[in-house]
Design an enzyme around this catalytic site. Structure first.
Site, PDB file in Angstrom:
ATOM      1  N   ARG A 128       0.851  -1.192   0.000  1.00 17.12           N
ATOM      2  CA  ARG A 128       0.000   0.000   0.000  1.00 17.12           C
ATOM      3  C   ARG A 128       0.887   1.243   0.000  1.00 17.12           C
ATOM      4  NH1 ARG A 128      -5.210  -1.518   3.861  1.00 17.12           N
ATOM      5  NH2 ARG A 128      -6.278  -2.707   2.252  1.00 17.12           N
ATOM      6  N   GLN A 133      -0.740   2.379  -5.754  1.00 19.21           N
ATOM      7  CA  GLN A 133      -2.183   2.582  -5.602  1.00 19.21           C
ATOM      8  C   GLN A 133      -2.970   2.156  -6.835  1.00 19.21           C
ATOM      9  OE1 GLN A 133      -2.638   6.693  -4.431  1.00 19.21           O
ATOM     10  NE2 GLN A 133      -3.256   6.101  -2.374  1.00 19.21           N
ATOM     11  N   ASP A 136      -3.502  -1.597  -6.848  1.00 22.16           N
ATOM     12  CA  ASP A 136      -3.956  -2.205  -5.596  1.00 22.16           C
ATOM     13  C   ASP A 136      -5.364  -2.788  -5.733  1.00 22.16           C
ATOM     14  OD1 ASP A 136      -4.522  -2.923  -3.017  1.00 22.16           O
ATOM     15  OD2 ASP A 136      -4.107  -0.960  -2.120  1.00 22.16           O
ATOM     16  N   SER A 139      -7.617  -3.139  -2.509  1.00 23.17           N
ATOM     17  CA  SER A 139      -8.328  -1.924  -2.099  1.00 23.17           C
ATOM     18  C   SER A 139      -9.486  -1.593  -3.038  1.00 23.17           C
ATOM     19  CB  SER A 139      -7.357  -0.735  -2.044  1.00 23.17           C
ATOM     20  OG  SER A 139      -6.441  -0.890  -0.983  1.00 23.17           O
ATOM     21  N   TYR A 234      -2.281  -2.037   7.864  1.00 24.61           N
ATOM     22  CA  TYR A 234      -3.268  -2.961   8.410  1.00 24.61           C
ATOM     23  C   TYR A 234      -3.284  -2.858   9.934  1.00 24.61           C
ATOM     24  CZ  TYR A 234      -3.124  -5.153   3.791  1.00 24.61           C
ATOM     25  OH  TYR A 234      -3.180  -5.377   2.447  1.00 24.61           O
TER      26      TYR A 234
END
Length: 385
Positions: A128, A133, A136, A139, A234
């Site tokens: 992350r 991004q 990802d 996500s 996380y």
């Protein structure tokens, strides 16, 4: 360079459900073809995400009846989920396999990748970071899951979410409590708030309180001592004492809520139990609880993987595969993640996948290469199993 896209509704692989998503969209096929890739797609691959074969063909893909026609010649296999072992056995050495490979819980498949000299890239392991991004997938799909969970809960609630003032009287806004303010939780908060609910949220990471409040929700402050988050963002696992303090503190919020959504999942480990049957029994009749983690062990005692059940007149939804409920949007987002990943690492003319373990994204996400398991987190997990 040849890339194969499976019709995953035919290939159940490690999961028993029928996959509705596809690893490419017509838009990303066009971009891959412009990069010089030859894209092979099994017929029907996009039907459950509402893309017809003709759309892929017009975008430049070559349609095939079955993956067997081309599997032994490909360079890249891009999937949503992990391919089954039979499919892996047909792939040539050095094939790059990309998808949700669930590596912490699929040791035998990971070992097969290594033994077959396949380079396996697990999208769950993509870090992350700002640079990653756009790749990802975890996500992007979690964001859709947050939206879907609120909509499912709203459809089961025997009331409405917004306040409604009428000549017949006033209906108070529903109370929604979201446990876990990661990507899915934040989207659930935003969606419930847009629908007019009063939203309360909790996360073990105090740093996310500002994000919750920026979306219009209130943050439940509970002092359980030191918590924090991992380097990848996380939540860290709590001690048994912290879990007991938290359960008691959340009990009042759960009792007064019309909808509770739990999104707590631990990377590579079984999710924590957050709501007991005793706590469920204190909720108002007709209340709804959505357990995001039901398929992987559950946050809610009594939730049933893949099903919706009634416990003491509380509706507990554990259907899972949340983003597939909006399969076209999920396909578009995942396909973009896969394209951005390939665009980043496929270079030269003719194109080839450039693998370098000096790159932080590849170092984290490539789990097998050159005949062995390469990811240190996985190696430690397997040794401790």
């Amino acid at each position: 360079m040849k890339i194969l896209i499976l019709n995953e509704s035919r290939h159940t692989g490690l999961h028993a459900h029928t996959e509705k998503r596809c690893a490419v969209s017509p838009s990303t096929v066009s971009k891959l073809v412009r990069k010089g890739l030859v894209v092979f797609i099994e017929k029907g691959a996009g039907l459950l995400s509402h893309y017809n074969d003709s759309e892929f063909e017009s975008a430049g893909a070559t349609l095939i009846d079955t993956a067997d026609e081309i599997a032994s010649e490909i360079d890249v296999l891009a999937c949503v989920n992990a391919p089954n072992k039979l499919m892996v056995s047909t792939l040539p050495a050095h094939t790059v396999v990309i998808g949700h490979l669930d590596p912490f819980f699929q040791k035998s498949l990971v070992n097969q990748f290594a033994e077959s000299n396949i380079t396996a890239l697990s999208v769950e392991m993509i870090p992350r970071s700002s640079r990653a991004q756009k790749m990802d997938a975890l996500s992007s799909q979690a964001s859709l899951a947050g939206y879907v969970m609120v909509m499912k809960a709203a459809s089961r609630l025997p009331s409405i979410l917004p306040m409604m003032m009428t000549p017949s009287g006033t209906i108070k806004p529903a109370k929604v409590f979201v446990i876990g303010a990661g990507v899915a939780g934040l989207q659930a908060i935003a969606t419930a708030k847009r629908l007019g609910a009063n939203v309360l949220a909790y996360d073990t990471r105090p740093v996310v309180a500002e994000q919750v409040e920026s979306l219009g929700g209130k943050f439940l402050n509970v002092d359980i001592g030191e918590t924090g988050q991992t380097k990848d963002g996380y939540a860290k696992e709590l001690t048994d004492e912290q879990k007991a303090i938290l359960a008691e503190a959340q009990k009042e919020a759960i009792q007064s809520s019309d909808i509770v959504i739990t999104t707590a999942q631990l990377f590579g480990r079984k999710p924590p139990l957050l709501i007991s049957k005793d706590t469920l029994s204190t909720m108002k009749p007709g209340s709804v609880v959505v357990d995001m983690a039901a398929l992987s062990g559950g946050n809610v005692e009594g939730s049933s993987p893949g099903e919706t059940v009634k416990i003491n007149d509380v509706c507990v939804i554990g259907t899972g595969n949340w983003s597939e409920e909006v399969s076209r949007a999920a396909t578009d987002m995942y396909a973009n993640n896969i394209y951005n990943l390939l665009d980043e690492f496929i270079k030269d003319d003719p194109p080839a996948f450039q693998l370098s373990f000096d790159d932080d994204i590849l170092a984290a996400s490539v789990i097998t290469h050159d005949g062995k398991v390469t990811n240190q987190l996985l190696i430690k997990s397997y040794e401790g199993a």
